[in-house]
Scaffold this motif. Structure first.
Motif, short mmCIF file in Angstrom:
data_model
loop_
_atom_site.label_atom_id
_atom_site.label_comp_id
_atom_site.label_asym_id
_atom_site.label_seq_id
_atom_site.Cartn_x
_atom_site.Cartn_y
_atom_site.Cartn_z
N ARG A 242 72.00 24.18 63.61
CA ARG A 242 70.83 23.89 62.78
C ARG A 242 70.01 22.74 63.36
O ARG A 242 68.78 22.77 63.36
N LEU A 243 70.71 21.71 63.85
CA LEU A 243 70.01 20.58 64.46
C LEU A 243 69.29 21.02 65.73
O LEU A 243 68.15 20.60 66.00
N LEU A 244 69.95 21.85 66.52
CA LEU A 244 69.35 22.37 67.75
C LEU A 244 68.11 23.20 67.44
O LEU A 244 67.09 23.11 68.14
N GLU A 245 68.18 23.97 66.39
CA GLU A 245 67.04 24.80 65.98
C GLU A 245 65.88 23.93 65.52
O GLU A 245 64.70 24.27 65.73
N ALA A 246 66.19 22.77 64.90
CA ALA A 246 65.15 21.88 64.39
C ALA A 246 64.35 21.23 65.50
O ALA A 246 63.12 21.12 65.40
N ILE A 247 65.02 20.80 66.57
CA ILE A 247 64.31 20.06 67.63
C ILE A 247 63.70 20.98 68.67
O ILE A 247 63.05 20.51 69.61
N THR A 248 63.92 22.30 68.55
CA THR A 248 63.31 23.26 69.48
C THR A 248 62.35 24.17 68.72
O THR A 248 62.43 24.30 67.51
N ASN A 249 61.48 24.81 69.46
CA ASN A 249 60.52 25.74 68.88
C ASN A 249 60.67 27.09 69.57
O ASN A 249 60.55 27.19 70.80
N GLY A 250 60.94 28.12 68.78
CA GLY A 250 61.06 29.47 69.34
C GLY A 250 62.48 29.88 69.68
O GLY A 250 62.69 30.96 70.24
N SER A 251 63.45 29.04 69.34
CA SER A 251 64.85 29.42 69.61
C SER A 251 65.29 30.52 68.66
O SER A 251 64.94 30.53 67.48
N VAL A 252 66.07 31.45 69.20
CA VAL A 252 66.63 32.54 68.40
C VAL A 252 68.15 32.43 68.42
O VAL A 252 68.77 32.41 69.49
N ILE A 253 68.74 32.31 67.24
CA ILE A 253 70.20 32.19 67.13
C ILE A 253 70.71 33.33 66.27
O ILE A 253 70.30 33.49 65.12
N GLU A 254 71.59 34.15 66.82
CA GLU A 254 72.18 35.27 66.09
C GLU A 254 73.69 35.07 66.03
O GLU A 254 74.35 34.93 67.06
N ILE A 255 74.22 35.05 64.81
CA ILE A 255 75.66 34.86 64.60
C ILE A 255 76.23 36.14 64.01
O ILE A 255 75.67 36.70 63.05
N SER A 256 77.34 36.61 64.56
CA SER A 256 77.95 37.84 64.07
C SER A 256 78.51 37.64 62.66
O SER A 256 78.67 36.51 62.19
N TYR A 257 78.81 38.75 62.00
CA TYR A 257 79.29 38.70 60.62
C TYR A 257 80.56 37.87 60.50
O TYR A 257 80.75 37.13 59.53
#
Length: 368
Positions: A50-65
């Protein structure tokens, strides 16, 4: 679009995401604790995402079920101002370490307010980061880094808060050449702290550390920091961070935190012995400083950087890091024995690590 680089297991989770972000390469991390009773990502790993997503723009994070697979496609590092509450399962240092590698290569300065446990004996304490990790970045031309401890928080309930200000955005780190010989220690510094316990505990920690360090004959000064009232967090605790400094600006560090029922003197003595062990290993840096050093060397100009390392610094985690760097950046490191001896007292169990910089350029930095 290039296919993602595939890694297995949760080991080096943060570093692989950092390397992916810096290189712009997508990574897929599989089999994350797939054989454990509780498979998948832990709360602190999700919090870091979540922190990594906040400081970057355009990042895509997909987590499996099941949480056992993460696909990460990095965006641009934009930085900014954020407040992040860290889970109590890890210390604040767990989140600061990777952020320090990303922030200098962003679009703008970064200011973070992090809340949680400031020192837990597992992750690097905030004092260690300020006094021993920041100087490593200064060697690469990255300075003006600030870390202010607003509140100290001990485990298990935390309650700490720090302000991290990283204003220096660079195009490219400098090349480091530090492979002559291990520098002599010029002075010993430290900071002993306590939260919600008797202030006398800090003095006892300092006495314990001094009883071991006095034999070195070096100038020793250990500061005391007794947190009171709202600044003392939610749990009782105490600890100490010690730093051995050289005239050339390199340093070694060790820290220790007290456990329930432990005498403060024992905590000080344990930290002092750990510091002497780090010094005895030799090389330019200690074990908890070498990873950012290697990554910044890889990001440098297309010149060969060299650094002297003690034999015990190069362990399995360093080998894994070098393999990950080769997989993502294509850069290789060369390790050879140090033969630059000019006296018999020079440590013979030292190696020279040589890395050719990849010529990385910060694409996010504003052009003035």
């Amino acid at each position: 679009m290039a296919p993602p680089i595939i890694f297995n297991s949760h080991v080096d989770f943060r570093m692989r995401l950092v390397l992916a972000t810096l290189s712009g390469r997508a990574v897929k991390i599989e089999k994350i604790r797939s054989n454990d009773m509780e498979p998948g990502l832990k709360d602190y790993e999700v919090s870091f995402l979540r922190l990594l997503e906040a400081i970057t723009n355009g990042s895509v994070i997909e987590i499996s079920y099941t949480g056992t697979t993460v696909l990460y496609r990095p965006g641009l590092i934009v930085n900014g101002t954020y407040t992040h509450t860290c889970p109590l399962s890890r210390g604040i240092g767990y989140f600061i370490e990777p952020i320090l590698l990303l922030a200098p290569f962003g679009k703008a300065p970064l200011k973070l307010i992090l809340k949680g446990i400031t020192s837990n004996g597992i992750d690097l304490g905030v004092d260690t980061i300020r006094t021993a990790i920041f100087p490593i970045y200064q060697k690469f031309g990255i300075d003006r880094q600030e870390l202010k401890v607003v509140k100290r928080g001990s485990p298990p309930l935390g309650g700490g808060e720090i302000t991290l200000h990283l204003p220096h955005v660079v195009l490219q780190p400098s090349t480091v050449h530090a492979a002559v010989k291990t520098p002599a220690i010029s002075k010993l510094r430290g900071i002993a702290y306590s939260t919600r316990v008797s202030p006398a505990s800090v003095n006892r920690i300092i006495e314990g550390a001094r009883s071991v360090l006095s034999a070195t004959g070096c100038e020793t000064f250990i500061y005391s920091d007794v947190a009171r009232g709202d600044e003392s967090g939610k749990s009782p605790g105490f600890g100490v961070t010690l730093v051995a400094e050289t005239k050339s600006g390199w340093c070694y560090t060790a820290e220790s935190t007290g456990s329930a029922g432990e005498a403060p003197e024992d905590v000080g003595e344990r930290a002092a012995r750990a510091l002497l062990e780090e010094i005895e290993i030799g090389g330019m840096v200690g074990r908890n400083q070498v990873k950012p050093l290697i990554v910044l060397m890889v990001l440098g100009k297309e010149d060969i950087g060299r650094v002297l390392l003690g034999r015990d610094v190069i362990d399995e985690s360093i080998v894994r890091l070098l393999r990950d760097i080769k997989a993502i950046f294509g850069a290789e490191a060369r390790i050879k024995e140090n033969d630059n001896y000019d006296d018999e007292e020079q440590n013979s169990e030292e190696y020279i690590l040589s890395i050719k910089g990849t010529g990385f350029v910060n694409a996010s930095k504003k052009i003035k």
